[in-house]
Structure formats: structure tokens, C-alpha cells
Motif scaffolding. Sequence first.
Motif, PDB file in Angstrom:
ATOM      1  N   UNK A 240       0.956  -1.409  -0.042  1.00 19.50           N
ATOM      2  CA  UNK A 240       0.001  -0.153  -0.141  1.00 19.50           C
ATOM      3  C   UNK A 240       0.855   1.389  -0.169  1.00 19.50           C
ATOM      4  N   UNK A 241       0.375   2.433  -0.565  1.00 15.14           N
ATOM      5  CA  UNK A 241       1.119   3.506  -0.631  1.00 15.14           C
ATOM      6  C   UNK A 241      -0.121   4.851  -0.614  1.00 15.14           C
ATOM      7  N   UNK A 242       0.417   5.698   0.216  1.00 15.26           N
ATOM      8  CA  UNK A 242      -0.407   6.968   0.285  1.00 15.26           C
ATOM      9  C   UNK A 242       0.436   8.037   0.256  1.00 15.26           C
ATOM     10  N   UNK A 243      -0.387   9.311  -0.179  1.00 16.69           N
ATOM     11  CA  UNK A 243       0.699  10.597   0.300  1.00 16.69           C
ATOM     12  C   UNK A 243       0.076  11.385   1.368  1.00 16.69           C
ATOM     13  N   UNK A 244       0.695  11.852   2.099  1.00 20.59           N
ATOM     14  CA  UNK A 244       0.353  12.434   3.362  1.00 20.59           C
ATOM     15  C   UNK A 244       0.919  13.857   3.324  1.00 20.59           C
TER      16      UNK A 244
ATOM     17  N   UNK B 235      -2.835   9.373 -10.050  1.00 20.26           N
ATOM     18  CA  UNK B 235      -3.823   9.346  -9.095  1.00 20.26           C
ATOM     19  C   UNK B 235      -3.326   8.387  -7.917  1.00 20.26           C
ATOM     20  N   UNK B 236      -3.473   8.661  -6.692  1.00 18.84           N
ATOM     21  CA  UNK B 236      -3.061   7.899  -5.642  1.00 18.84           C
ATOM     22  C   UNK B 236      -3.727   8.337  -4.493  1.00 18.84           C
ATOM     23  N   UNK B 237      -4.066   7.396  -3.513  1.00 16.13           N
ATOM     24  CA  UNK B 237      -4.717   7.828  -2.306  1.00 16.13           C
ATOM     25  C   UNK B 237      -3.837   9.100  -1.398  1.00 16.13           C
ATOM     26  N   UNK B 238      -4.548   9.796  -0.820  1.00 17.36           N
ATOM     27  CA  UNK B 238      -4.140  11.032  -0.250  1.00 17.36           C
ATOM     28  C   UNK B 238      -4.647  11.453   1.149  1.00 17.36           C
TER      29      UNK B 238
ATOM     30  N   UNK C 218       4.262   5.334   2.781  1.00 16.61           N
ATOM     31  CA  UNK C 218       4.438   6.055   1.400  1.00 16.61           C
ATOM     32  C   UNK C 218       5.169   7.339   1.096  1.00 16.61           C
ATOM     33  N   UNK C 219       4.724   8.268   1.184  1.00 16.45           N
ATOM     34  CA  UNK C 219       5.135   9.837   1.103  1.00 16.45           C
ATOM     35  C   UNK C 219       4.580  10.744   1.940  1.00 16.45           C
TER      36      UNK C 219
END
Length: 348
Positions: free
Chosen positions: A75-79, A97-100, A135-136
Motif C-alpha cells: 500500500x502507498x499513500x501521500x500525506x 492518481x494515488x490515495x492521499x 508512502x510519502x
Amino acid sequence: MSLKEHIRTKVDDNGPMPFDEFMALALYHPEGFFGGETLRSERAGDFLTSPEVSPLFGQMLAGFVAREHQRIGDPFLVYEVGAGSGSLLRPLLEVYEVGAHAIEASPAARRSLETTLPSDRIHVSLRDVPKPLRGLVLANELIDNLPMAVAQRVDGQWRERWVGVDGDELVFVDAEPRRGVAEWLAQYGGDVADGGWVEVQLQAGEWLLEAIEMLESGSIVLIDYGETVEGLLPRRADGTLRTYRAHHLGPHPLDDPGKTDITADVNFTALQALADGAGASTHLFRQDDFLTELGLRDRLTELRYQELEATRAGNDRERLTLRSTRTGVETLLHPRGLGDFRVLVVTV
């Protein structure tokens, strides 16, 4: 009761307060600069950051996000911490497009972010986000607003400056440096001449270490104005503490709490040392170099060519649109402006 009167009453009742306590009230109290109903980071507000200057800032960072996603997988998300109105996240997510999740202390900014993300992905603090993070973590012009202490070199010794009262005014008063402040100064204050001022950024380091601890895998990208210890030395005679209001330098930090942004240059040497000590790897870039590596200077070349073609074709509307876009990109890369910001990449 105004915020200044509230602070003055606290000092009258309890004695002088450390500047970091004052700064926290001035910025984040419900009557503070970021605590009220005004959206600060916009053209009609008090200051502009790189994402407001050009959407290409977020678009270029999308390339870094894609690279990190490929590196660590799902899994990978941007915060984004200190997400403001969403001016960075919006173009980033349009390109990739990515979850954030967005983290933002300002109520006005959180409401603005609802046009970009669902409300359950907008938080007041990074601590509110489901753990572990993977993620990032992005923080553009966040660190410079975290409360900090201030100290001055006097007769070869460090003295902390707290906030006291003189009549109706708030003033700096002398204090013995607290233990944590003294230790930070010994490590990261630098060889400052008598009379010089240093902003002691303990909370910045604490925030970074906490983010590293939360991050299971990925990276943290901190973008801000600042320098290394050595690079900051020429600025120490008067220090770098300052205020902004309505896109201009504002009054003395103690004069109008709650009505002005309070900020200072970030000490990136301290942040790198703490991150390295926590087992992360770090790389420090200039913003112009970082964005160039992501392809922004190539995009600038394309914009100049497209503008020339629009001029030759007599298409004034397109030419003006391209010129505006080109000017924003040039501002991001300007070596004596936003291009001279620093980008610290911390990899976990």
C-alpha cells in the motif's frame, strides 16, 4: 479580549513565557494567525508558497511520488502536512492518481481542502492519521512555522529571550537557557559573534523524529527556506525571525500577535543530523536543482517554444496564457528566490 491582551494577562499572572510558547499562541490559538477563519496562503491572503505560484510545482512532485510508489510498492499513500488550500495536492493528484490524506491546523484551510479530498481524509494532526504510514509525507513551508525558541549571544555565552511585559507592550526579557535549548545551541547554533541571534528549532526536530517513527516505509520531503549551520552564519547578526502580512514583511514579532505570520529560516543541518541519527538516509537539495531533476527546466523550454509559436501564429490569448505559465515556472526556479529554497528528502 484581543490575543495580545490575553498573552499580556498570562505574563502578568505567571511571569515571562518562552518565545516558543508565545509563538504557539500567536499562530495556533483560536484567535491566532492560523486559528481563525481566514485562508492565509492565497493571492488575496498574506503569503504565497510555491504551489500557489504555479500548479507545475505539484505536477512535478507527482513524478517524485510515482517514483517512490514504484520503489516501495503498495500500500502507498501521500500525506501532505500543512496542506493549506490544497494548491499542491490538487495538481499532484490530477497528474498521478494515488490515495492521499491532508493534515492542516487551520480551520479555514481544512474547509478549502474539502474540494480536493473527502472529509475523512482531512486531519488536524499527523497523529490523527491511521498508522502505520506507508508512502510519502510532504511538508511544504511547514517547518518554518513550528514554534521555536530564540537566543542571543552575550559576552561569549548564550542567553535565551523570553516574552515579558513593559507597560502595555510585549518585550523580550533575558533568561537562562533551558537545558534543551542550551544543548541544541551547542550542537547547531554555530560560531555566532556577540549580539547575534539564533532561532532554536526544537519542535521542528521533534516533529521530524515523530514522522520518521510513524513511517513504516517511504520518504519525507521537507521544502522550506533555510540553510545549513554554516550558510546561516551571515544572517545571525539580526537573526532570521520575521513576520509577514498581506504579502509584505510585517512588524516586530511581539507587536501584533495573531495578526501576522511568524517565521524564520530553517536550520537544515539540525534536521539532517536528527534524521541520520534515527537511522534514516537524507539528501539536501536546492529547490531549483530538485525541480530540474524532475523535469521542470525541460518543461520551461517547451513553454518558451510554445509561446514563440503562438506569437508567430498571432494567437494572443494562447500567448498570454503561456507567458503567465512560463513566468510562474521561472519564479519557481529563480536562483535568488524560490529556487534557493531547500528540499530535504528523508528516506526510511
